[in-house]
Design an enzyme around this catalytic site. Sequence first.
Site, PDB file in Angstrom:
ATOM      1  N   LYS A 212       0.838  -1.205   0.000  1.00 38.17           N
ATOM      2  CA  LYS A 212       0.000   0.000   0.000  1.00 38.17           C
ATOM      3  C   LYS A 212       0.871   1.252   0.000  1.00 38.17           C
ATOM      4  O   LYS A 212       2.086   1.181   0.175  1.00 38.17           O
ATOM      5  CB  LYS A 212      -0.917  -0.008   1.223  1.00 38.17           C
ATOM      6  CG  LYS A 212      -0.181   0.044   2.551  1.00 38.17           C
ATOM      7  CD  LYS A 212      -1.139  -0.046   3.724  1.00 38.17           C
ATOM      8  CE  LYS A 212      -0.365  -0.002   5.055  1.00 38.17           C
ATOM      9  NZ  LYS A 212      -1.246  -0.080   6.223  1.00 38.17           N
TER      10      LYS A 212
ATOM     11  N   TYR B  26      12.894  31.915   3.482  1.00 38.74           N
ATOM     12  CA  TYR B  26      11.660  32.619   3.811  1.00 38.74           C
ATOM     13  C   TYR B  26      11.640  33.065   5.271  1.00 38.74           C
ATOM     14  O   TYR B  26      12.112  32.361   6.168  1.00 38.74           O
ATOM     15  CB  TYR B  26      10.454  31.715   3.557  1.00 38.74           C
ATOM     16  CG  TYR B  26      10.125  31.520   2.097  1.00 38.74           C
ATOM     17  CD1 TYR B  26       9.898  32.616   1.261  1.00 38.74           C
ATOM     18  CD2 TYR B  26      10.019  30.250   1.550  1.00 38.74           C
ATOM     19  CE1 TYR B  26       9.578  32.442  -0.070  1.00 38.74           C
ATOM     20  CE2 TYR B  26       9.695  30.054   0.209  1.00 38.74           C
ATOM     21  CZ  TYR B  26       9.481  31.167  -0.593  1.00 38.74           C
ATOM     22  OH  TYR B  26       9.175  31.002  -1.914  1.00 38.74           O
TER      23      TYR B  26
END
Length: 368
Positions: A38, A264
């Site tokens: 999965k 940033y």
Amino acid sequence: MAAAQETVLQIDLNAMAHNYRFIRSLLKPETKLLAVVKAFGYGSDAAEVAKFLEELGADYLAVAYTNEGVALRNAGIETPILVLHPQPINFKEIIDRCLEPSLYSPRILRAFAKVAKDQNQKNYPVHIKFNTGLNRLGFWENDVDFIVEVLKPAPELKVKSIFSHLAASEDENEREFTLGQISNFKKIASEIKSKLGYEMMMHQLNSSGVLNYPEAQFDMVRCGISLYGYGNDPKFNKELKPVASLRSVISQIHMIEPNETVGYNRAYVSKGYEKTATIPIGHADGISRNFGNEKGFVIINNQKASIIGNVCMDMIMVNISGIDCKEGDEVIIFDKDHTAEDAANLIGTISYELLTMVSQRVKRTFLR
């Protein structure tokens, strides 16, 4: 292994083969092995990994959602596939693609039985999930009579297996609880087999269960993280080989002066004359913002380079002061020596999360 020239997730199928054989060595000859693929094969590549596991001889595969199983069928996978968390809207497609659903509640059992009958099925293989303490999905012990009441007059369905999931199989402090789960599951299995009047497979062990509770192998075990190289315990990790290596390159190097800022919000302020490198990988690729501001690091020419400032969407910046390197040099985010588990520990998470967070835009390459 060739040095990366761009951001790439390298999948070592030789390591997966080693892990598969190690797990098999712990099993009785008759015990089947279900390989969990999965979440894009724990962040690798579900189709490629499933094909390889099919070659190795995996008896079953498992996915979480129906579309994951459909993708494997589209890739040519023929091994039985258990869908662990199906929804009623997918039931017709499950039958069309020969997938095998986990039925985990009265609503889901009734709904699938109706679709199977409408599709004129006979003995369609289903798997009944019981909740023995994880309290996530599954029927309760006192649902056995209801299950039998639905299945007895339903020739369209045949129970292929009954299964449950351990809640803390890696935690020695929870051994008593785990043994209680195993005991309860045996009791449930005996009751439902007796009342349905036929045999079906039993499985309860996950990777850590295989390693810690070999007496509870039953007919099949379900292995996920261990196939990808992690055993949730140092003594088992040394027997396994991490399959995935996440690598990148230095795009650009900057020389910055004292008190200059990086990234940033000017989150990093240089402490002196420093050298920084910009790497083309960011939070859109699976590098959590939690690694920013010197909590995480990468490896460049066998030396640690701290991640400075905030992690950007497509880039990180690292401090390479004192590291002999140049633009174009390889950068290791995690590999077999500096593992995803080591990196995860830095930010208080687990290897599963780091592996499955690697974005699908990151190029995959395979070694075999």
